[in-house]
Design a protein around this motif. Structure first.
Motif, PDB file in Angstrom:
ATOM      1  N   ASP A  98     -12.940   1.872 -13.099  1.00  0.00           N
ATOM      2  CA  ASP A  98     -13.375   3.167 -13.646  1.00  0.00           C
ATOM      3  C   ASP A  98     -12.239   3.920 -14.334  1.00  0.00           C
ATOM      4  N   ALA A  99     -11.117   3.242 -14.581  1.00  0.00           N
ATOM      5  CA  ALA A  99      -9.951   3.910 -15.153  1.00  0.00           C
ATOM      6  C   ALA A  99     -10.037   3.954 -16.684  1.00  0.00           C
ATOM      7  N   ASP A 100      -9.326   4.898 -17.248  1.00  0.00           N
ATOM      8  CA  ASP A 100      -9.214   4.952 -18.708  1.00  0.00           C
ATOM      9  C   ASP A 100      -8.330   3.799 -19.186  1.00  0.00           C
ATOM     10  N   PRO A 101      -8.619   3.241 -20.352  1.00  0.00           N
ATOM     11  CA  PRO A 101      -7.782   2.143 -20.858  1.00  0.00           C
ATOM     12  C   PRO A 101      -6.375   2.633 -21.189  1.00  0.00           C
ATOM     13  N   VAL A 102      -5.415   1.719 -21.136  1.00  0.00           N
ATOM     14  CA  VAL A 102      -4.050   2.070 -21.522  1.00  0.00           C
ATOM     15  C   VAL A 102      -3.996   2.269 -23.034  1.00  0.00           C
ATOM     16  N   GLU A 103      -2.983   3.006 -23.488  1.00  0.00           N
ATOM     17  CA  GLU A 103      -2.836   3.305 -24.912  1.00  0.00           C
ATOM     18  C   GLU A 103      -1.502   2.773 -25.419  1.00  0.00           C
ATOM     19  N   ASN A 104      -1.409   2.629 -26.731  1.00  0.00           N
ATOM     20  CA  ASN A 104      -0.158   2.224 -27.341  1.00  0.00           C
ATOM     21  C   ASN A 104       0.865   3.342 -27.161  1.00  0.00           C
ATOM     22  N   ALA A 105       1.955   3.022 -26.463  1.00  0.00           N
ATOM     23  CA  ALA A 105       2.941   4.055 -26.138  1.00  0.00           C
ATOM     24  C   ALA A 105       3.559   4.673 -27.377  1.00  0.00           C
ATOM     25  N   ARG A 106       3.610   3.923 -28.483  1.00  0.00           N
ATOM     26  CA  ARG A 106       4.244   4.426 -29.701  1.00  0.00           C
ATOM     27  C   ARG A 106       3.357   5.423 -30.448  1.00  0.00           C
ATOM     28  N   ASP A 107       2.076   5.485 -30.086  1.00  0.00           N
ATOM     29  CA  ASP A 107       1.142   6.360 -30.793  1.00  0.00           C
ATOM     30  C   ASP A 107       0.917   7.688 -30.089  1.00  0.00           C
ATOM     31  N   ILE A 108       1.591   7.907 -28.965  1.00  0.00           N
ATOM     32  CA  ILE A 108       1.342   9.120 -28.172  1.00  0.00           C
ATOM     33  C   ILE A 108       2.525  10.062 -28.283  1.00  0.00           C
ATOM     34  N   ASP A 109       2.257  11.289 -28.675  1.00  0.00           N
ATOM     35  CA  ASP A 109       3.305  12.301 -28.764  1.00  0.00           C
ATOM     36  C   ASP A 109       3.846  12.625 -27.372  1.00  0.00           C
ATOM     37  N   GLY A 110       5.138  12.778 -27.290  1.00  0.00           N
ATOM     38  CA  GLY A 110       5.754  13.170 -26.020  1.00  0.00           C
ATOM     39  C   GLY A 110       6.167  12.017 -25.137  1.00  0.00           C
ATOM     40  N   VAL A 111       5.853  10.781 -25.536  1.00  0.00           N
ATOM     41  CA  VAL A 111       6.247   9.615 -24.746  1.00  0.00           C
ATOM     42  C   VAL A 111       7.606   9.122 -25.226  1.00  0.00           C
ATOM     43  N   ASN A 112       8.571   9.119 -24.327  1.00  0.00           N
ATOM     44  CA  ASN A 112       9.917   8.650 -24.648  1.00  0.00           C
ATOM     45  C   ASN A 112      10.306   7.536 -23.691  1.00  0.00           C
ATOM     46  N   PHE A 113      11.020   6.557 -24.216  1.00  0.00           N
ATOM     47  CA  PHE A 113      11.446   5.426 -23.397  1.00  0.00           C
ATOM     48  C   PHE A 113      12.737   4.858 -23.955  1.00  0.00           C
ATOM     49  N   GLU A 114      13.301   3.914 -23.214  1.00  0.00           N
ATOM     50  CA  GLU A 114      14.520   3.240 -23.650  1.00  0.00           C
ATOM     51  C   GLU A 114      14.478   1.797 -23.174  1.00  0.00           C
ATOM     52  N   ILE A 115      14.854   0.874 -24.043  1.00  0.00           N
ATOM     53  CA  ILE A 115      14.947  -0.539 -23.699  1.00  0.00           C
ATOM     54  C   ILE A 115      16.420  -0.897 -23.528  1.00  0.00           C
ATOM     55  N   ARG A 116      16.749  -1.515 -22.396  1.00  0.00           N
ATOM     56  CA  ARG A 116      18.112  -1.958 -22.137  1.00  0.00           C
ATOM     57  C   ARG A 116      18.142  -3.483 -22.081  1.00  0.00           C
ATOM     58  N   GLN A 117      18.848  -4.095 -23.048  1.00  0.00           N
ATOM     59  CA  GLN A 117      19.004  -5.539 -23.040  1.00  0.00           C
ATOM     60  C   GLN A 117      20.095  -5.936 -22.047  1.00  0.00           C
ATOM     61  N   ASN A 118      20.024  -7.185 -21.552  1.00  0.00           N
ATOM     62  CA  ASN A 118      20.982  -7.698 -20.564  1.00  0.00           C
ATOM     63  C   ASN A 118      20.876  -6.964 -19.227  1.00  0.00           C
ATOM     64  N   ASN A 119      19.741  -6.291 -18.993  1.00  0.00           N
ATOM     65  CA  ASN A 119      19.519  -5.573 -17.741  1.00  0.00           C
ATOM     66  C   ASN A 119      18.114  -5.858 -17.237  1.00  0.00           C
ATOM     67  N   LEU A 120      17.933  -5.689 -15.932  1.00  0.00           N
ATOM     68  CA  LEU A 120      16.616  -5.794 -15.319  1.00  0.00           C
ATOM     69  C   LEU A 120      16.372  -4.576 -14.435  1.00  0.00           C
ATOM     70  N   GLU A 121      15.134  -4.124 -14.435  1.00  0.00           N
ATOM     71  CA  GLU A 121      14.727  -3.080 -13.490  1.00  0.00           C
ATOM     72  C   GLU A 121      14.445  -3.738 -12.152  1.00  0.00           C
TER      73      GLU A 121
END
Length: 275
Positions: free
Chosen positions: A207-230
């Motif tokens: 019953d959940a809302d579908p996920v959205e493209n993160a790049r199309d949403i205002d206010g969404v910020n992220f960072e990709i770190r290469q050579n690293n793992l979460e």
């Protein structure tokens, strides 16, 4: 007596399921991007107890008996583990030195319960989400998860590296052989609606809302770190403490169950001798 027997048994079953959940968390404490499951306990619906009786009222023609009922209160009949909900919080970063390892860091998000995911393709060709950035390159030159699922770009297509090394920018752009490819990233406004599907994959609940493209949403910020793992967000010391508490509660219900069993055995064996 049977009601107490069932209540103690339900407590044992609920604590067994909780112990299995905690054990799975401990087993995945070193799994990149793993989100610990939090078990939720819930009581069975309460029973309302009422005393049924009668009240005799004198009348000119004799006596009249009227039915009466008196509320005694509620009674709980047991407990069960309703569900295991992933706890979505950022795990610690660990440097690996491997160029195919990517860590996704949440920046400022417009929703308090919002969370970001990599897009991958499962074995059935359907788009799923993951936080495990322990990627590799398969024999055909495609970027995949360590379970062999294709990592997708922003257009939903598998990423072809041709076996070449690539550079990942902080904005999720991969530079491969002089070309730029944007990583596919999804955003869920309420991460608690995401359901685990195995192989470190997630999908929105029924019953959940579908996920959205993160790049199309205002206010969404992220960072990709290469050579690293979460890393996993499992706290081993806290989880071990919870496992010990759960085991003690299981033992308490077990002792109560044994006491009920002995009482029932005595009733069955000795009541008949009174005659």
């Amino acid at each position: 007596m049977l009601r107490g027997f069932n209540t103690a048994a339900s407590g044992m079953i609920a604590n067994q399921r909780m112990q299995e959940t905690l054990s799975n968390n401990i087993a995945n404490s070193d799994t990149p991007g793993y989100k610990a499951d939090q078990g939720t306990m819930r009581a069975f619906p309460e029973l309302l107890l009422q005393q049924m009786g009668g009240e005799t009222i004198p009348t000119s023609n004799g006596c009249l008996t009227l039915p009466t009922q008196k509320e005694l209160g509620s009674l709980n009949t047991g407990v069960y583990m309703q569900e295991a909900v992933p706890e979505f919080s950022q795990g610690d970063l660990r440097e690996t030195g491997s160029g195919t390892d990517l860590a996704l860091l949440n920046g400022d998000l417009p929703d308090e319960e919002g969370f970001l995911f990599f897009n991958v393709q499962n074995a059935d060709g359907e788009v799923r989400q993951t936080r495990n950035g322990n990627f590799t390159v398969d024999g055909d030159g495609f970027l995949t998860t360590n379970q062999g699922h294709y990592v997708l770009d922003n257009d939903g297509e598998p990423i072809q590296t041709d076996g070449m090394e690539f550079t990942a920018q902080e904005d999720g752009t991969l530079e491969i052989g002089g070309e730029e490819v944007e990583l596919g990233l999804s955003y869920s406004a309420n991460a608690s609606d995401m359901v685990k599907e195995g192989d470190d994959l997630y999908t929105p609940g029924e019953d959940a809302d579908p996920v959205e493209n993160a790049r199309d949403i205002d206010g969404v910020n992220f960072e990709i770190r290469q050579n690293n793992l979460e890393g996993s967000n499992v706290d081993p010391s806290r989880t071990m403490t919870e496992m010990m508490n759960t085991y003690r509660t299981f033992e308490m219900n077990q002792r109560a169950l044994k006491a009920y069993d002995q009482s029932m055995q005595k009733t069955v064996n000795d009541v008949g001798k009174l005659g």
